[in-house]
Scaffold this motif. Structure first.
Motif, PDB file in Angstrom:
ATOM      1  N   LEU A 149       1.672  -9.959 -40.213  1.00  0.00           N
ATOM      2  CA  LEU A 149       1.197  -9.299 -38.997  1.00  0.00           C
ATOM      3  C   LEU A 149       0.449  -8.027 -39.406  1.00  0.00           C
ATOM      4  N   GLU A 150      -0.820  -7.976 -39.014  1.00  0.00           N
ATOM      5  CA  GLU A 150      -1.660  -6.836 -39.339  1.00  0.00           C
ATOM      6  C   GLU A 150      -1.933  -6.031 -38.065  1.00  0.00           C
ATOM      7  N   VAL A 151      -1.475  -4.785 -38.050  1.00  0.00           N
ATOM      8  CA  VAL A 151      -1.655  -3.905 -36.894  1.00  0.00           C
ATOM      9  C   VAL A 151      -2.350  -2.629 -37.383  1.00  0.00           C
ATOM     10  N   GLY A 152      -3.592  -2.443 -36.951  1.00  0.00           N
ATOM     11  CA  GLY A 152      -4.348  -1.250 -37.346  1.00  0.00           C
ATOM     12  C   GLY A 152      -4.514  -1.140 -38.844  1.00  0.00           C
ATOM     13  N   GLY A 153      -4.644  -2.284 -39.520  1.00  0.00           N
ATOM     14  CA  GLY A 153      -4.829  -2.261 -40.970  1.00  0.00           C
ATOM     15  C   GLY A 153      -3.544  -2.199 -41.754  1.00  0.00           C
ATOM     16  N   LYS A 154      -2.391  -2.154 -41.084  1.00  0.00           N
ATOM     17  CA  LYS A 154      -1.103  -2.117 -41.772  1.00  0.00           C
ATOM     18  C   LYS A 154      -0.481  -3.509 -41.725  1.00  0.00           C
ATOM     19  N   LEU A 155      -0.068  -4.048 -42.893  1.00  0.00           N
ATOM     20  CA  LEU A 155       0.476  -5.398 -42.991  1.00  0.00           C
ATOM     21  C   LEU A 155       1.990  -5.368 -42.926  1.00  0.00           C
ATOM     22  N   THR A 156       2.512  -6.293 -42.157  1.00  0.00           N
ATOM     23  CA  THR A 156       3.965  -6.469 -42.055  1.00  0.00           C
ATOM     24  C   THR A 156       4.281  -7.941 -42.312  1.00  0.00           C
ATOM     25  N   PRO A 157       4.868  -8.280 -43.470  1.00  0.00           N
ATOM     26  CA  PRO A 157       5.161  -9.690 -43.768  1.00  0.00           C
ATOM     27  C   PRO A 157       6.478 -10.124 -43.133  1.00  0.00           C
TER      28      PRO A 157
END
Length: 279
Positions: free
Chosen positions: A216-224
């Motif tokens: 999940l990419e939110v505002g350029g930040k990735l969360t696997p």
């Protein structure tokens, strides 16, 4: 006077009789006297031996045709019974050796690459789900060859299968990338189109697991996000092993199938085909 006259003529008579009598010789002690009946019997025996030497030997079956016919009928029944037992799987008790491996020396192993369309179960409630491309491969082994039954020789087999599909969607601010890896082992039962046919329809049921990797990419930040779920694989298909060369055991293995993967409360549907090599 009278006595002397009598003696005088008796003596010449006796001497004359001895002179005129036919001489008689003694028979051989080792050969008894042959009577007329015995001579006739010996002649018949000699003629019979001569005929036996010229004519072929008459076997008991030729002398009694009914007995010979019964004997042949009994042998045919015994042979038919042996073949029946061989067909039912009792040939090991009868001393038969299975020749199916010589007739078809294939190992029953195949490798195939697959591709098609995966209708991924959608949380939006669509009927068939989201259409995604899917690729993968599988290893097939016909384990029915180990059971010693001609009917199950190529009817029973199983797949070790891997399938991959993925989807990426979202907006400019939020983007979700999901990758699904399916790994299954599924036995199958095949109904061939005729005896010793290389083509047939099959039913398959098995299980495995699916590994889901989501980023999940939110505002350029990735969360696997990672997770694994058990699944059930079931479906139907058509299978073929086309001969390429008469002198070679290598065949062209192919399939067309409709398969579903039940993971939790979701059902993913795969429609596709595969192509490979069978040995």
């Amino acid at each position: 006077m009278k006595t002397s006259n009598l003696h005088s003529w008796i003596l010449p008579c006796l001497l004359g009789g001895l002179t005129l009598a036919t001489p008689t010789f003694a028979q051989d002690e080792d050969s008894p006297y042959a009577y007329p009946d015995e001579e006739e019997s010996e002649k018949k025996s000699s003629r019979r031996r001569t005929q036996d030497e010229d004519s072929p030997y008459a076997y008991p079956d030729e002398e009694n045709p009914e007995r010979a016919q019964k004997r042949r009928r009994r042998q045919e029944e015994d042979t038919a019974e042996d073949f029946r037992r061989a067909a039912e799987g009792d040939e090991e008790e009868q001393g038969y050796e299975r020749m199916s491996r010589l007739d078809d020396p294939n190992t029953g192993i195949a490798f195939e690459v697959l591709g098609g369309a995966m209708f991924l179960s959608s949380p939006r409630g669509q009927l068939v789900g989201d259409l995604l491309p899917a690729v993968g491969g599988r290893f097939t082994w016909e384990y029915g060859r180990l059971l010693g039954s001609e009917a199950l020789r190529e009817a029973l087999w199983f797949d070790v299968r891997y399938t991959y599909t993925g989807v990426r969607e979202g907006t400019k601010l939020i983007v979700g990338d999901t990758q699904l890896h399916y790994a299954t082992i599924a036995p199958a039962y095949e109904l061939t189109f005729g005896e010793s046919s290389d083509y047939g329809a099959y039913l398959q049921l098995g299980g495995g697991f699916v590994y889901e990797h989501t980023t999940l990419e939110v505002g350029g930040k990735l969360t696997p996000l990672d997770g694994t779920k058990l699944l059930i694989q079931y479906g139907v298909g058509l299978r073929g092993r086309t001969k390429l060369l008469l002198e070679s055991n290598v065949r062209l293995a192919w399939r067309v199938e409709l398969m579903r993967f039940r993971r939790g409360y979701q059902d993913d549907t795969f429609v596709g085909a595969s192509l490979g090599t069978a040995f």
